[in-house]
Write a protein that holds these residues in place. Structure first.
Motif, PDB file in Angstrom:
ATOM      1  N   PHE A  72     -37.880  15.557 -56.517  1.00 46.15           N
ATOM      2  CA  PHE A  72     -39.010  15.659 -55.595  1.00 46.15           C
ATOM      3  C   PHE A  72     -38.807  14.682 -54.436  1.00 46.15           C
ATOM      4  CE2 PHE A  72     -40.675  17.002 -59.698  1.00 46.15           C
ATOM      5  CZ  PHE A  72     -41.280  18.211 -59.353  1.00 46.15           C
ATOM      6  N   ALA A 115     -41.679  24.528 -52.739  1.00 47.98           N
ATOM      7  CA  ALA A 115     -43.064  24.397 -52.273  1.00 47.98           C
ATOM      8  C   ALA A 115     -43.011  23.636 -50.954  1.00 47.98           C
ATOM      9  CB  ALA A 115     -43.925  23.629 -53.274  1.00 47.98           C
ATOM     10  N   SER A 160     -43.550  25.788 -57.260  1.00 53.56           N
ATOM     11  CA  SER A 160     -44.742  25.089 -57.751  1.00 53.56           C
ATOM     12  C   SER A 160     -45.945  25.298 -56.852  1.00 53.56           C
ATOM     13  CB  SER A 160     -44.453  23.589 -57.864  1.00 53.56           C
ATOM     14  OG  SER A 160     -44.316  23.021 -56.581  1.00 53.56           O
ATOM     15  N   TYR A 196     -53.015  15.303 -60.566  1.00 55.79           N
ATOM     16  CA  TYR A 196     -51.834  15.201 -59.697  1.00 55.79           C
ATOM     17  C   TYR A 196     -51.913  14.026 -58.729  1.00 55.79           C
ATOM     18  CZ  TYR A 196     -51.582  20.177 -61.077  1.00 55.79           C
ATOM     19  OH  TYR A 196     -51.567  21.353 -61.778  1.00 55.79           O
ATOM     20  N   ARG A 200     -49.082  12.696 -55.673  1.00 53.52           N
ATOM     21  CA  ARG A 200     -49.275  12.814 -54.222  1.00 53.52           C
ATOM     22  C   ARG A 200     -49.074  11.461 -53.548  1.00 53.52           C
ATOM     23  NH1 ARG A 200     -54.392  17.069 -54.650  1.00 53.52           N
ATOM     24  NH2 ARG A 200     -53.185  18.703 -55.704  1.00 53.52           N
ATOM     25  N   GLN A 217     -54.339  27.270 -56.364  1.00 49.89           N
ATOM     26  CA  GLN A 217     -54.098  26.857 -57.745  1.00 49.89           C
ATOM     27  C   GLN A 217     -55.270  27.309 -58.627  1.00 49.89           C
ATOM     28  OE1 GLN A 217     -53.376  22.607 -57.473  1.00 49.89           O
ATOM     29  NE2 GLN A 217     -51.369  22.913 -56.518  1.00 49.89           N
ATOM     30  N   VAL A 269     -47.996  15.659 -66.369  1.00 54.79           N
ATOM     31  CA  VAL A 269     -47.989  15.292 -64.948  1.00 54.79           C
ATOM     32  C   VAL A 269     -48.287  13.810 -64.716  1.00 54.79           C
ATOM     33  CG1 VAL A 269     -48.584  17.637 -64.220  1.00 54.79           C
ATOM     34  CG2 VAL A 269     -50.407  15.937 -64.562  1.00 54.79           C
ATOM     35  N   SER A 270     -48.236  13.468 -63.431  1.00 54.67           N
ATOM     36  CA  SER A 270     -48.342  12.061 -63.028  1.00 54.67           C
ATOM     37  C   SER A 270     -49.610  11.385 -63.548  1.00 54.67           C
ATOM     38  CB  SER A 270     -48.276  11.969 -61.507  1.00 54.67           C
ATOM     39  OG  SER A 270     -49.299  12.759 -60.916  1.00 54.67           O
TER      40      SER A 270
HETATM   41  C1  PBG Z   1     -46.743  20.350 -55.392  1.00 52.46           C
HETATM   42  C2  PBG Z   1     -46.514  19.714 -56.700  1.00 52.46           C
HETATM   43  C3  PBG Z   1     -47.451  18.891 -57.326  1.00 52.46           C
HETATM   44  C4  PBG Z   1     -46.859  18.444 -58.501  1.00 52.46           C
HETATM   45  C5  PBG Z   1     -45.584  18.996 -58.587  1.00 52.46           C
HETATM   46  N1  PBG Z   1     -45.387  19.797 -57.461  1.00 52.46           N
HETATM   47  C6  PBG Z   1     -48.785  18.440 -56.888  1.00 52.46           C
HETATM   48  C7  PBG Z   1     -49.720  19.373 -56.247  1.00 52.46           C
HETATM   49  O1  PBG Z   1     -49.747  20.571 -56.534  1.00 52.46           O
HETATM   50  O2  PBG Z   1     -50.482  18.892 -55.407  1.00 52.46           O
HETATM   51  C8  PBG Z   1     -47.542  17.518 -59.456  1.00 52.46           C
HETATM   52  C9  PBG Z   1     -46.704  16.772 -60.404  1.00 52.46           C
HETATM   53  C10 PBG Z   1     -47.358  15.600 -60.998  1.00 52.46           C
HETATM   54  O3  PBG Z   1     -48.565  15.331 -60.793  1.00 52.46           O
HETATM   55  O4  PBG Z   1     -46.654  14.884 -61.730  1.00 52.46           O
HETATM   56  N2  PBG Z   1     -46.068  21.492 -55.092  1.00 52.46           N
END
Ligand code: PBG
Length: 320
Positions: A72, A115, A160, A196, A200, A217, A269-270
């Motif tokens: 990323f 994305a 994504s 997320y 970000r 989403q 996720v994060s």
């Molecule tokens: C965006 C994307 C996101 C994540 C991966 N790809 C965040 C979003 O959709 O805003 C989140 C991953 C994470 O929170 O670890 N294309």
């Protein structure tokens, strides 16, 4: 029931699921123009790394035999605009990083995110028209972005963005450019989630981003809709399916796996990482046990593997 739990050897014999290093995918943040890696404030223990330290950073994953990593980019503001033009630059950070990693670690699978949010100045995953993310216009860019990544050595494209029809469009684009072996791991059921937030921050898309991604989403209230999404993506040619976030959506993983016998992955996720790492840091949760238990839960739910920021830590614990 307790006789089978009486001692360690029986517990080992009757265990229904197991976690191994083969289940781990490590997401990595790469940033342009930095020398030393820098910490991500909301994700204790996670770093943003520059191109120069990338190989050193990944070496450990290679040594631990982690099968794949997901890349990323943290894009500087001057490379962002309304058209996300950096997304289709064949020399962008992700493409350069892929070439370095492919040459250095040919045995590690490379997963590229398809994305536009790292590259748009508003932080949305597509092109904005009167405040609305335009689906079909975005698809054309995603296809070019994906083909560039495949050219640069990415093995698995992971869209994504949750645009409709992207799997079919990207598959056609990859095939037309000769990338017949490039796999598609679809973020098929991706929810508009508050988990997320730290991501970000990590990629620097939080600053300009206002509002939410609820027009593309999924609504956290919905489960049947996830099955519909998965059915469409499989019909369009997805090779693997992802559910995201992970822990709050184990029911979705379970239902997807029950209905479709295909490889399903979860993204821990994060925000999930931040919750666990934050509590571990304060001594409120036990480091080793909570990490492994959180990941084993995905196996029990039916996952083939998990994207997790704990991947190197978990790999070390599993080896010990
Ligand atoms: C965006 C994307 C996101 C994540 C991966 N790809 C965040 C979003 O959709 O805003 C989140 C991953 C994470 O929170 O670890 N294309």
């Amino acid at each position: 029931m307790r006789r089978n739990r009486h001692d360690a050897f029986t517990r080992r014999l009757v265990a229904e699921n197991a976690l191994s290093v083969d289940d781990l995918i490590w997401p990595i943040f790469i940033k342009e123009g930095i020398g030393e890696p820098e910490p991500v404030a909301s994700m204790p223990g996670v770093l943003r790394v520059g191109l120069h330290s990338l190989a050193r950073h990944v070496e450990e994953a290679a040594r631990l035999r982690i099968p794949a990593i997901a890349l990323f980019p943290a894009t500087p503001p001057e490379h962002k605009n309304a058209q996300a033009s950096e997304a289709v630059n064949p020399e962008n950070l992700i493409c350069r990083a892929s070439r370095v990693l492919k040459a250095e670690f040919p045995q590690i699978g490379l997963i590229g995110d398809s994305a536009l949010d790292p590259y748009t100045d508003h932080g949305h995953d597509g092109i904005l028209r009167e405040g609305y993310v335009a689906n079909d216009e975005t698809l054309e860019i995603l296809v070019r972005q994906s083909v560039n990544q495949a050219d640069a050595g990415i093995d698995i494209i992971a869209p994504s963005d949750m645009m409709d029809g992207r799997i079919a469009a990207i598959r056609a684009g990859l095939d037309a450019s000769g990338h017949i072996h490039t796999r598609l791991m679809s973020y098929a059921a991706k929810y508009a989630s508050a988990f997320y937030g730290p991501f970000r921050d990590a990629i620097g898309s939080a600053g300009a981003f206002k509002g939410d991604k609820k027009t593309y989403q999924m609504d956290p209230a919905n489960a049947e809709e996830a099955l519909h999404e998965v059915a469409l993506d499989l019909a369009e040619g997805a090779d693997m399916i992802m559910v995201k976030p992970g822990m709050p959506y184990l029911d979705i993983i379970c239902r997807v796996k029950e209905k479709f016998q295909v490889p399903v992955f979860a993204y821990q996720v994060s925000g999930e990482y931040a919750m666990l790492a934050g509590a571990i840091e304060r001594g409120w949760l036990d480091h080793d046990r909570v990490i492994l238990e959180s990941l084993l839960a995905f196996k029990r739910a039916g996952c083939s593997g998990v994207l997790t920021y704990f991947a190197p830590t978990a790999a070390k614990l599993l080896r010990a």
